[in-house]
Design a protein around this motif. Structure first.
Motif, PDB file in Angstrom:
ATOM      1  N   ARG A 205     -23.926 -15.323  39.952  1.00  0.00           N
ATOM      2  CA  ARG A 205     -24.914 -15.742  40.822  1.00  0.00           C
ATOM      3  C   ARG A 205     -25.376 -17.527  40.564  1.00  0.00           C
ATOM      4  O   ARG A 205     -26.005 -17.818  41.311  1.00  0.00           O
ATOM      5  CB  ARG A 205     -26.288 -14.809  40.740  1.00  0.00           C
TER       6      ARG A 205
ATOM      7  N   ASN B  60     -23.509 -19.920  43.317  1.00  0.00           N
ATOM      8  CA  ASN B  60     -23.927 -20.165  44.436  1.00  0.00           C
ATOM      9  C   ASN B  60     -25.513 -20.573  44.349  1.00  0.00           C
ATOM     10  O   ASN B  60     -26.145 -20.454  45.387  1.00  0.00           O
ATOM     11  CB  ASN B  60     -23.620 -18.984  45.326  1.00  0.00           C
TER      12      ASN B  60
ATOM     13  N   LEU C 212     -27.959 -18.848  43.452  1.00  0.00           N
ATOM     14  CA  LEU C 212     -28.970 -17.785  43.411  1.00  0.00           C
ATOM     15  C   LEU C 212     -29.674 -17.643  42.138  1.00  0.00           C
ATOM     16  O   LEU C 212     -31.001 -17.390  42.401  1.00  0.00           O
ATOM     17  CB  LEU C 212     -28.418 -16.335  43.781  1.00  0.00           C
TER      18      LEU C 212
ATOM     19  N   ARG D 116     -28.555 -24.898  50.813  1.00  0.00           N
ATOM     20  CA  ARG D 116     -28.220 -23.783  51.600  1.00  0.00           C
ATOM     21  C   ARG D 116     -26.924 -24.364  52.650  1.00  0.00           C
ATOM     22  O   ARG D 116     -26.093 -23.337  52.523  1.00  0.00           O
ATOM     23  CB  ARG D 116     -29.372 -23.894  52.684  1.00  0.00           C
TER      24      ARG D 116
ATOM     25  N   ARG E 245     -24.136 -23.159  50.232  1.00  0.00           N
ATOM     26  CA  ARG E 245     -23.903 -21.877  50.278  1.00  0.00           C
ATOM     27  C   ARG E 245     -22.832 -21.280  51.195  1.00  0.00           C
ATOM     28  O   ARG E 245     -22.391 -20.372  51.171  1.00  0.00           O
ATOM     29  CB  ARG E 245     -25.254 -21.114  50.109  1.00  0.00           C
TER      30      ARG E 245
ATOM     31  N   SER F 137     -19.335 -18.189  49.571  1.00  0.00           N
ATOM     32  CA  SER F 137     -19.772 -16.897  50.132  1.00  0.00           C
ATOM     33  C   SER F 137     -19.611 -15.914  49.222  1.00  0.00           C
ATOM     34  O   SER F 137     -18.824 -15.971  48.332  1.00  0.00           O
ATOM     35  CB  SER F 137     -19.172 -16.464  51.591  1.00  0.00           C
ATOM     36  N   MET F 138     -20.138 -14.872  49.545  1.00  0.00           N
ATOM     37  CA  MET F 138     -20.249 -13.809  48.638  1.00  0.00           C
ATOM     38  C   MET F 138     -20.247 -12.484  49.312  1.00  0.00           C
ATOM     39  O   MET F 138     -20.792 -12.199  50.327  1.00  0.00           O
ATOM     40  CB  MET F 138     -21.712 -13.660  47.720  1.00  0.00           C
TER      41      MET F 138
ATOM     42  N   ASP G 214     -18.978  -9.744  43.879  1.00  0.00           N
ATOM     43  CA  ASP G 214     -19.892  -9.017  43.053  1.00  0.00           C
ATOM     44  C   ASP G 214     -19.620  -7.460  42.823  1.00  0.00           C
ATOM     45  O   ASP G 214     -20.266  -6.619  43.901  1.00  0.00           O
ATOM     46  CB  ASP G 214     -21.376  -9.339  43.465  1.00  0.00           C
TER      47      ASP G 214
ATOM     48  N   GLU H 128     -30.768 -10.668  49.293  1.00  0.00           N
ATOM     49  CA  GLU H 128     -30.044 -11.650  48.606  1.00  0.00           C
ATOM     50  C   GLU H 128     -28.804 -12.133  49.311  1.00  0.00           C
ATOM     51  O   GLU H 128     -28.233 -13.347  49.459  1.00  0.00           O
ATOM     52  CB  GLU H 128     -29.709 -11.045  47.513  1.00  0.00           C
TER      53      GLU H 128
ATOM     54  N   ARG I  35     -29.756 -15.136  51.756  1.00  0.00           N
ATOM     55  CA  ARG I  35     -29.934 -16.209  50.879  1.00  0.00           C
ATOM     56  C   ARG I  35     -28.696 -16.868  50.613  1.00  0.00           C
ATOM     57  O   ARG I  35     -28.156 -18.054  50.570  1.00  0.00           O
ATOM     58  CB  ARG I  35     -30.796 -15.791  49.551  1.00  0.00           C
ATOM     59  N   SER I  36     -27.579 -15.693  50.103  1.00  0.00           N
ATOM     60  CA  SER I  36     -26.432 -16.386  49.756  1.00  0.00           C
ATOM     61  C   SER I  36     -25.615 -17.162  50.919  1.00  0.00           C
ATOM     62  O   SER I  36     -24.551 -17.631  50.637  1.00  0.00           O
ATOM     63  CB  SER I  36     -25.472 -15.309  49.349  1.00  0.00           C
TER      64      SER I  36
END
Lengths: 341, 222
Positions: free
Chosen positions: A49, A52, A54, A78, A81, A85-86, A165, B126, B129-130
């Motif tokens: 985290r 990015n 967070l 922003r 990000r 990406s995630m 993740d 979350e 936000r990401s």
């Protein structure tokens, strides 16, 4: 590509200060699939985290593609990000939106015109193999399909880095493999850098090029996946490697094998890369007058090549066995007699 | 038949009272929805570890909500007479009931909004936000859609409570079925008027509940 310098993250839990990430230095190359493995509480979730933004580090810097993630905020962060990406363990899809609308969400955020969104969404749906499920709601999908939506959503804005993740931890083994294959495919096709965290060595073995092992917020071991599997250094790494291969190192195993095969010598061979493809045993038996009995063996395939271990029972005079061992070593095979102590 | 069962009911004034009740309920529900939603979102976002984490604002909003939620409605009407006079220029009639109705029920709904928002999976926020979402986008495209069923069933409950409040406001002469039942029914001992007013209020409540349930089910894709 990704540079972490002396990154530390501390949390104030009210009662005590908890150091989740402790002075971590990492350098991840462009197009690499980089794995971070550790048990829960090792700090890997916090670490990913930090990439990015967070989470903000207490000290240290994170740089991605020349941009200091730790120095930017607001609109600039922003915007960044959208390129990092995630995907998540529990997919985190919006249940109120269909598959199509979920994938459209990051495009809405990026301000892509409505007329262009539809085409892009269709491409992504095809890429992740969800054709025909466009109008389904997440509640109508299986876990694997949900993660495919998550991946499509993460790829929508053409990111440079994909953070995973524990992306397969909530999936069954078969689905895990399918999702991992998809990630490898994406990595190769789009040249995307992938950083993943996991507690399963299987995931590391299957798709990672390099691996970092975390314990207590620190990186305790770092290296090429093949090397780490072949000769793990840290105690925790050995335990992780044992998850996927019983390479006969434990005293327990040696003792058991000795009881089963009391005569001759037990010899453990370690093969690496191309060596796994050579007809070594044939040669050994043809050129030496000893009896060879295969006791145990396995070969694991990683993104960096294969490695394998083979345990043999060699029967013959001590001199003959010694000769056989010399022959194997001359072929560049790691060969050691398993001692029972 | 109906005439003989309800000999004292003046159907014209009964219909007029029904419309007044509907008017008060609709307008106050609308404002309660908007104000309650805003208060609820503020409570949620200013809570610790949230996007706008702010102890002072959170405490003040919480205190406001708790105080106005706790005052019995009948007392609130009396306490708000000066404000009503200022806003509406009168303390009689359906419009005069509106400030008390809204101020009494918006905090109630705000609590329900807060509960609804807390039910949203933190991971979804979350994830947004990401992706680089602004807080505005998170409110409009994540918080509100993801809590829609709970928000709708909450406003249904609130609207039904408001029907009850409008009847209570009848005591101070707000008009509507409550006033009719009290002045015409109770004080003049015409039980049939009270009974008819009750039947109409029940019908209104059932209709609100039915519509609320229907919309909630339709909105829920989980």
């Amino acid at each position: 590509m990704i540079e972490l310098k002396k990154v530390t993250k501390k949390f104030d839990t009210g009662k005590a200060i908890l150091t989740a990430v402790d002075e971590v230095d990492l350098s991840i190359a462009d197009g690499e699939v980089f794995g971070i493995i550790g048990y829960s509480g090792a700090g890997k979730s916090t670490l990913i985290r930090l990439l990015n933004g967070l989470e903000k580090p207490t000290s240290g810097t994170v740089e991605i593609n020349g941009q200091m993630i730790t120095a930017i905020k607001g609109g600039e962060l922003r915007k960044a990000r959208q390129k990092v990406s995630m995907i998540f363990q529990h997919f985190n899809l919006l249940w109120s939106r269909t598959v199509k609308e979920n994938i459209e969400f990051p495009l809405e955020i990026a301000g892509v015109a409505k007329s262009q969104r539809g085409k892009r969404v269709q491409e992504l749906i095809e890429l992740v193999g969800l054709t025909g499920r466009e109008n389904a709601y997440p509640s109508e999908l299986s876990g694997g399909q949900k993660q495919r939506v998550g991946i499509a959503r993460a790829l929508a804005n053409d990111p440079e880095v994909l953070l995973c993740d524990e992306a397969t931890s909530a999936l069954d083994p078969e689905t895990t493999d399918a999702i991992l294959d998809l990630l490898v495919d994406i990595n190769k096709r789009l040249g995307l850098t992938i950083v993943l965290i996991t507690h399963e060595m299987h995931v590391i073995r299957k798709i990672c090029h390099r691996v970092a092992v975390m314990e207590g917020g620190r990186v305790v071991e770092l290296g090429d996946v093949l090397n780490v599997f072949q000769s793990p250094q840290a105690e925790i790494t050995k335990r992780f490697v044992a998850q996927v291969t019983d390479n006969g190192d434990s005293q327990e195993t040696i003792k058991n094998l000795r009881e089963l095969y009391p005569t001759g010598e037990l010899v453990k061979l370690v093969f690496l890369g191309e060596q796994t493809e050579k007809p070594l045993l044939t040669k050994l038996i043809r050129s030496h007058s000893i009896d060879v009995n295969i006791v145990q063996g396995n070969i694991s395939h990683t993104q960096r090549g294969a490695y394998g271990t083979l345990i043999l029972q060699l029967k013959g005079s001590p001199a003959e066995i010694e000769e056989a061992l010399a022959f194997l070593r001359a072929e560049d095979i790691q060969a050691e007699v398993m001692q029972n102590d | 038949m109906i005439e003989s069962l309800f000999p004292n009911v003046d159907w014209e004034s009964m219909w007029e009272a029904t419309l007044e009740t509907l008017y008060m309920t609709t307008i106050s529900t609308l404002f309660t929805f908007i104000i309650g939603l805003a208060l609820g979102i503020l409570l949620f976002l200013t809570a610790p570890k949230q996007l706008w984490a702010n102890k002072v604002v959170n405490w003040l909003t919480g205190a406001f909500v708790n105080i106005f939620r706790s005052i019995p409605f009948i007392i609130l009407i009396i306490l708000l007479i000066p404000l009503t006079l200022l806003l509406m220029g009168t303390i009689r009639g359906p419009n005069a009931a509106l400030p008390a109705l809204i101020i009494g029920s918006a905090p109630f709904y705000a609590r329900m909004v807060l509960i609804a928002l807390k039910e949203i999976d933190k991971g979804v926020i979350e994830a947004a936000r990401s992706m680089g979402a602004t807080t505005g986008t998170i409110i409009w495209k994540v918080l509100l859609p993801e809590s829609k069923p709970a928000l709708i069933s909450g406003i249904t409950v609130t609207a039904i409570a408001l029907v009850g409040y409008t009847a209570m406001a009848g005591i101070i002469g707000a008009g509507g079925l409550g006033t009719l039942a009290f002045l015409d029914g109770f004080q003049r001992s015409r039980e049939d008027v009270t009974l008819m007013a009750t039947i109409l209020i029940l019908i209104i409540v059932f209709i609100i509940q039915y519509i609320g349930d229907l919309v909630t089910i339709k909105a829920d894709k989980r």
